[in-house]
Design a protein around this motif. Sequence first.
Motif, PDB file in Angstrom:
ATOM      1  N   TYR A 105       0.226  11.166   4.464  1.00 62.66           N
ATOM      2  CA  TYR A 105      -0.635  10.536   3.476  1.00 62.66           C
ATOM      3  C   TYR A 105      -0.994   9.126   3.933  1.00 62.66           C
ATOM      4  CZ  TYR A 105       1.832  14.078   0.666  1.00 62.66           C
ATOM      5  OH  TYR A 105       2.402  15.236   0.199  1.00 62.66           O
ATOM      6  N   LEU A 106      -2.255   8.762   3.752  1.00 65.38           N
ATOM      7  CA  LEU A 106      -2.679   7.382   3.890  1.00 65.38           C
ATOM      8  C   LEU A 106      -2.832   6.841   2.470  1.00 65.38           C
ATOM      9  CD1 LEU A 106      -3.203   8.368   6.788  1.00 65.38           C
ATOM     10  CD2 LEU A 106      -5.296   6.996   6.777  1.00 65.38           C
ATOM     11  N   LEU A 107      -2.034   5.837   2.143  1.00 62.75           N
ATOM     12  CA  LEU A 107      -2.027   5.297   0.795  1.00 62.75           C
ATOM     13  C   LEU A 107      -2.683   3.920   0.775  1.00 62.75           C
ATOM     14  CD1 LEU A 107       1.612   6.216  -0.354  1.00 62.75           C
ATOM     15  CD2 LEU A 107      -0.475   7.599  -0.441  1.00 62.75           C
ATOM     16  N   SER A 108      -3.535   3.711  -0.210  1.00 64.06           N
ATOM     17  CA  SER A 108      -4.210   2.434  -0.388  1.00 64.06           C
ATOM     18  C   SER A 108      -3.450   1.618  -1.423  1.00 64.06           C
ATOM     19  CB  SER A 108      -5.658   2.663  -0.842  1.00 64.06           C
ATOM     20  OG  SER A 108      -6.311   1.434  -1.076  1.00 64.06           O
ATOM     21  N   LEU A 109      -3.015   0.417  -1.032  1.00 66.13           N
ATOM     22  CA  LEU A 109      -2.273  -0.466  -1.923  1.00 66.13           C
ATOM     23  C   LEU A 109      -3.212  -1.286  -2.778  1.00 66.13           C
ATOM     24  CD1 LEU A 109       0.383  -1.650   0.705  1.00 66.13           C
ATOM     25  CD2 LEU A 109       0.508   0.307  -0.861  1.00 66.13           C
ATOM     26  N   ASP A 110      -2.653  -2.056  -3.697  1.00 61.73           N
ATOM     27  CA  ASP A 110      -3.480  -2.840  -4.624  1.00 61.73           C
ATOM     28  C   ASP A 110      -4.398  -3.820  -3.901  1.00 61.73           C
ATOM     29  OD1 ASP A 110      -2.608  -1.632  -6.906  1.00 61.73           O
ATOM     30  OD2 ASP A 110      -1.103  -3.148  -7.399  1.00 61.73           O
ATOM     31  N   ASP A 111      -3.945  -4.340  -2.757  1.00 57.68           N
ATOM     32  CA  ASP A 111      -4.767  -5.306  -2.025  1.00 57.68           C
ATOM     33  C   ASP A 111      -5.668  -4.647  -0.991  1.00 57.68           C
ATOM     34  OD1 ASP A 111      -2.879  -4.539  -0.201  1.00 57.68           O
ATOM     35  OD2 ASP A 111      -1.972  -6.518   0.055  1.00 57.68           O
ATOM     36  N   GLY A 112      -5.735  -3.313  -1.009  1.00 61.27           N
ATOM     37  CA  GLY A 112      -6.631  -2.588  -0.115  1.00 61.27           C
ATOM     38  C   GLY A 112      -6.034  -2.238   1.232  1.00 61.27           C
ATOM     39  N   LEU A 113      -4.850  -2.726   1.543  1.00 60.44           N
ATOM     40  CA  LEU A 113      -4.211  -2.383   2.806  1.00 60.44           C
ATOM     41  C   LEU A 113      -3.732  -0.930   2.784  1.00 60.44           C
ATOM     42  CD1 LEU A 113      -2.171  -5.647   3.500  1.00 60.44           C
ATOM     43  CD2 LEU A 113      -4.310  -4.917   4.580  1.00 60.44           C
ATOM     44  N   ILE A 114      -3.596  -0.369   3.979  1.00 61.51           N
ATOM     45  CA  ILE A 114      -3.262   1.052   4.117  1.00 61.51           C
ATOM     46  C   ILE A 114      -1.878   1.217   4.747  1.00 61.51           C
ATOM     47  CG2 ILE A 114      -3.922   3.246   5.192  1.00 61.51           C
ATOM     48  CD1 ILE A 114      -5.900   2.361   3.105  1.00 61.51           C
ATOM     49  N   ILE A 115      -1.094   2.127   4.187  1.00 60.81           N
ATOM     50  CA  ILE A 115       0.175   2.519   4.810  1.00 60.81           C
ATOM     51  C   ILE A 115       0.200   4.036   4.940  1.00 60.81           C
ATOM     52  CG2 ILE A 115       1.489   0.532   3.997  1.00 60.81           C
ATOM     53  CD1 ILE A 115       2.624   2.361   1.784  1.00 60.81           C
ATOM     54  N   GLU A 116       1.125   4.514   5.767  1.00 64.31           N
ATOM     55  CA  GLU A 116       1.286   5.952   5.956  1.00 64.31           C
ATOM     56  C   GLU A 116       2.682   6.373   5.528  1.00 64.31           C
ATOM     57  OE1 GLU A 116       0.063   7.468   9.722  1.00 64.31           O
ATOM     58  OE2 GLU A 116      -1.750   6.253   9.808  1.00 64.31           O
TER      59      GLU A 116
END
Length: 341
Positions: A82-93
């Motif tokens: 999964y690529l998840l979008s955080l509140d500040d728009g940054l992406i984590i996997e």
Amino acid sequence: MISTEETLLGKSLEELTYWAQQQGQPAYRGKQLHQWLYQKGARSLEEIHIFPKTWREKLKNYPVGRSKIKYRTISQDNTRKYLLSLDDGLIIEVVGIPTTKRLTVCVSSQVGCPMACNFCATGKGGYDRNLKAHEIVDQVLTVQKDFQRRVSHVVFMGMGEPLLNFEAVISAIKILNQDMQISQRSLTISTVGLPQKIIKLANQHLQVTFAISLHASNQALREKLIPSASSYPIKQLLEDCRKYVEITRRRITFEYILLEGVNNFSYHAIELANKLRGFQSHVNLIPYNPIEGANYQRPSQDKTQTFVNILKQQKIAVSIRYSRGLEANAACGQLRYSDSF
């Protein structure tokens, strides 16, 4: 933007109860909120239908602390990345790894990674910031909801160096254990090793599994693979690991990625065995998973088995971990940070 410190996810039952009372609600609303956050995976207060409609409407935009799934891919073995979008728009996997008996989540602890290991896609992609404790817990809830089954194991082996985000990782572990009821013995922290941090972790007296990303049998080779190793000699690293075992009474796992023609010769196996002999430990061999921008190769199964046999002959506990989700770039070392999605 409301500060992420104000999010509900990450709060304990006592904290949620206090919060509910501050909102003019009875104390039992805190227990209900706790259940909906950590068992049902609620993404907003609006969907908690047992709450009064007027209260839900009033707080419908209050930040719960959940990410958004930007992209999901499923490999042939049903491993999901999964690529998840955080509140500040940054992406984590984050990766969900199912078997018939368990569901393991490989979580990230940072957005990217500053350690720059040259065989790892994350290290080649840059670094932005540490994750908050609730952003780590959110990853587990996201996978649990998508699979529609309970997560049984969590490994801190995704993007980032967990011990560089020490306080948030420890907080997340306590939440996973106390609020989501995942046994500490089913949680694993993996690190390349940082001075002072291993003893600091030992003094937390957790029951987690602790893994060291060693990847080399001598200091010179380790520095070529892991730049940060230059400030933490392998001799000192292993001394700290022995102290960790003494303090916690728990063995350490040493992870060793096998790179063809680099660290997989017979003398490397003997050298590794000499360093670990008498150690309460286990070696986890990981055949290299290919990434873009690196010229390393995965050794053949025969060469991998030869390495295993030598370690066994030297009385070293060893196993091979063939990574899941390889074709979906969800395997060990393949998670890459990017802000360009």
